[in-house]
Structures are given as structure tokens and as C-alpha cells.
Design an enzyme around this catalytic site. Structure first.
Site, PDB file in Angstrom:
ATOM      1  N   LYS A 188       0.820  -1.216   0.000  1.00  0.00           N
ATOM      2  CA  LYS A 188       0.000   0.000   0.000  1.00  0.00           C
ATOM      3  C   LYS A 188       0.856   1.270   0.000  1.00  0.00           C
ATOM      4  CE  LYS A 188      -3.491  -0.462  -0.501  1.00  0.00           C
ATOM      5  NZ  LYS A 188      -4.095  -0.775  -1.828  1.00  0.00           N
ATOM      6  N   ALA A 243     -11.737   5.517  -0.519  1.00  0.00           N
ATOM      7  CA  ALA A 243     -11.668   6.414   0.639  1.00  0.00           C
ATOM      8  C   ALA A 243     -11.323   5.640   1.898  1.00  0.00           C
ATOM      9  CB  ALA A 243     -13.003   7.130   0.811  1.00  0.00           C
ATOM     10  N   LYS A 296      -8.786   0.969  -7.083  1.00  0.00           N
ATOM     11  CA  LYS A 296      -7.804   1.803  -6.411  1.00  0.00           C
ATOM     12  C   LYS A 296      -8.416   3.152  -6.047  1.00  0.00           C
ATOM     13  CE  LYS A 296      -5.077  -1.569  -7.368  1.00  0.00           C
ATOM     14  NZ  LYS A 296      -4.752  -2.556  -6.327  1.00  0.00           N
TER      15      LYS A 296
END
Length: 315
Positions: A72, A281, A278
Site C-alpha cells: 500500500k 476512501a 484503487k
């Protein structure tokens, strides 16, 4: 804002399985192929490995560069942006060779078979974000190639934790499975749960120390994931220089998509943006809890800055 920052990080481009380059004599062994042969002899029980050579002169070979992480942090964006360069051949999927025992036992021939076909002048790249935080991986990579050039992309540790949770949360939602709130992971007995795996993955200095046992710092280029989001071109320029590539990627390869709210790619007139999975939120987190998380990372971040000799604009 969280969605905006996340959104820019991962861009999807489909690597070419076989490059459309001028034909090269497949019988002429190059220096890179010679190195590959020697590596295989040293690390394989059998020396009768198969060289997968295409009729146009391209072949599958061991990577010369690996994007080792972080999860990430923007590894997909980095790979796809780097793939704009004609001298880069990128593996399409995360290989997990060095961190998954079932894969590692298959040996280097299996690893090569997962690589894209490339020409002798090209750099083969694979990315598996889990490598950075896997204790056994640095030594395994070192044993394969002591000269490996490594790419590491990092972002604000607190934001990375939230993004880590978000990915797992949506994975469960897609399977119609319930998943606990982020507070249930971050809080334990009224205190910050430092045993939460997502927090451990953001303790960059611990994992970096492991890599520096085997590779000098000048073999590891750290990409600022937060800057890559806001202005990708300068960060990619640095990567080109680190890999000793000719400057082929330019500012015109990136354009800001106002509808999506992040940068997309333009290559030979073709425009590509993020996959819809992708840029999700982040969950809403109580301000005090978020401050506690940021405070926890203050000292680890300081240790990391001292370790690598540079600072990042993190909370």
C-alpha cells in the site's frame, strides 16, 4: 483528500508478454544470459535448465531489479510508470517467489518462467510488496544476486496503515463477509494496539535494518510515495538515474485527470488511469485516535530517517 492521495498511487498498464523489437540472433549469448546461466548453476540442483528463447531473440531472464515494497505504498503505480520506459520489461503479477515457501521450493527455473520476455538491453523488473517486511527475503535475494538493484516506495506510515485496512475491508465486502471496524484493530484494552500487523508493516526502520545487512544503501533507491502522488515525473526521473536508464520518460507522459482527481498515464497517444479498485476512501477515524497513531510513529520515523540519511514529510 484521502481518496485523492490514494487514487494517484496505482496505475494499470498491461505489460507486453513479448516485446515487439527488431529480431536478434537467439544463438548469440549475451552477457546477461551468461550471468543468468552462472547463477542458475550455483543455486540449482540441476544444471540442465531451460532457456526460454523466443524466435525474435527475446528471452525470459532473472530480474535485475525488484520492487520490494512497501504494501500500500504505491508499488503498482511505480511499476506501471516505470514500464513507460522502452528498456523496461515488467512482470505482470506479483510473483511472491522469495516469501512464499511453496514458490521458493520450485527453484530459480520456476522464477524465470514467471518473468516477461525481454531483450538483452532491457531490464527485467518484478514487484512483490511483501518482500520488504519478510525477514527471510533479503538473504534469499542476496544469494541469488548480490548486485541486485532494489526499489522501495514508502508513504506516510499512518496513512499506509489506514490504506492497509481499507484494502482488506473491501476484499471482505466483495465476498459479502463482515469485517470489524478499524477501531477494533487499532485499540486494545484502551491503548493503541501495536501488535496490529498493519502497524508493524509501517515500522520501516526495523525492516530496513534487515535489508541493510545484505545490501548497501546505494543499492536501494527509496521512492517518496507521497510525492509520486502529487507530482510523479520528478520521482520517476530519479528512478531512471538509479537504474542507469537513458532519460526516456518525460512530463508529457503524465496528465492530471480532473474527473478522477489524480494523475494518469499517456503513452504514444494512449491514455490509461487507475483500476476502479484503487483510490478508495479511508475509513473515518476519530481525530484523537489518529493523533495517537501518528505520535506512535514519531520515534520509529526518526530512526528510519537516521538510518537512510534523508527525511520525509510525514506526520
Amino acid at each position: 483528500m484521502a481518496a485523492f492521495l490514494l487514487g494517484a498511487v496505482l496505475l494499470i498498464v498491461q505489460p507486453q508478454i513479448v516485446p515487439s523489437r527488431p529480431a536478434i540472433n537467439p544463438n548469440a549469448e549475451t552477457s546477461s544470459q551468461s550471468v543468468q546461466r552462472e547463477l542458475l548453476k550455483k543455486t540449482s540442483q540441476k544444471n540442465d535448465f531451460k532457456e526460454n528463447i523466443h524466435s525474435n531473440g527475446s528471452c525470459q531472464q532473472l530480474p535485475q531489479t525488484i520492487i520490494i515494497g512497501v504494501r500500500k505504498g504505491g508499488t503498482r503505480a511505480l511499476l506501471e510508470m516505470l514500464s513507460l520506459h522502452p528498456d523496461i520489461a515488467a512482470a505482470e503479477s506479483e510473483v511472491h517467489f522469495f516469501d512464499w515457501e511453496d514458490h521458493y521450493r520450485n527453484g530459480l527455473q520456476w522464477y524465470i518462467n514467471q518473468m516477461p520476455f525481454s531483450y538483452p538491453h532491457q531490464i527485467t523488473v518484478e514487484k512483490t510488496p511483501a518482500y520488504f517486511t519478510s525477514p527471510k527475503v533479503p538473504e534469499r535475494v542476496y544469494n541469488m544476486n548480490q548486485s541486485m538493484r532494489l526499489l522501495l516506495i514508502l508513504r506516510d506510515p499512518s496513512e499506509r496503515v489506514l490504506s492497509d485496512y481499507t484494502q482488506v475491508f473491501y476484499n471482505h465486502m466483495q465476498k459479502h463477509k463482515p469485517y470489524p471496524s478499524i477501531e477494533q484493530f487499532l485499540i486494545k484494552n484502551g491503548e493503541l494496539n501495536v501488535e496490529y500487523k498493519a502497524i508493524n508493516r509501517s515500522l520501516y526502520y526495523i525492516h530496513m535494518q534487515n535489508w541493510l545487512k545484505y545490501f548497501p544503501l546505494d543499492h536501494i533507491h527509496i521512492v517518496d510515495g507521497d510525492k509520486l502522488i502529487k507530482n510523479p515525473f520528478p520521482e520517476i526521473e530519479k528512478v531512471e538515474r538509479f537504474l542507469k536508464l537513458s532519460p526516456q520518460i518525460n512530463a508529457s507522459n503524465f496528465y492530471f485527470n480532473k474527473t478522477k482527481g489524480f494523475y494518469c498515464l499517456r503513452d504514444s497517444g494512449r491514455e490509461r488511469c487507475l483500476h476502479e479498485s484503487k483510490g478508495r476512501a479511508h475509513p473515518q477515524v476519530d481525530t484523537r485516535l489518529l493523533e495517537k497513531l501518528q505520535e506512535y510513529f514519531h520515534e520509529p520515523n526518526k530512526k528510519f530517517f537516521e538510518l537512510v540519511g534523508r527525511t520525509f514529510d510525514w506526520h
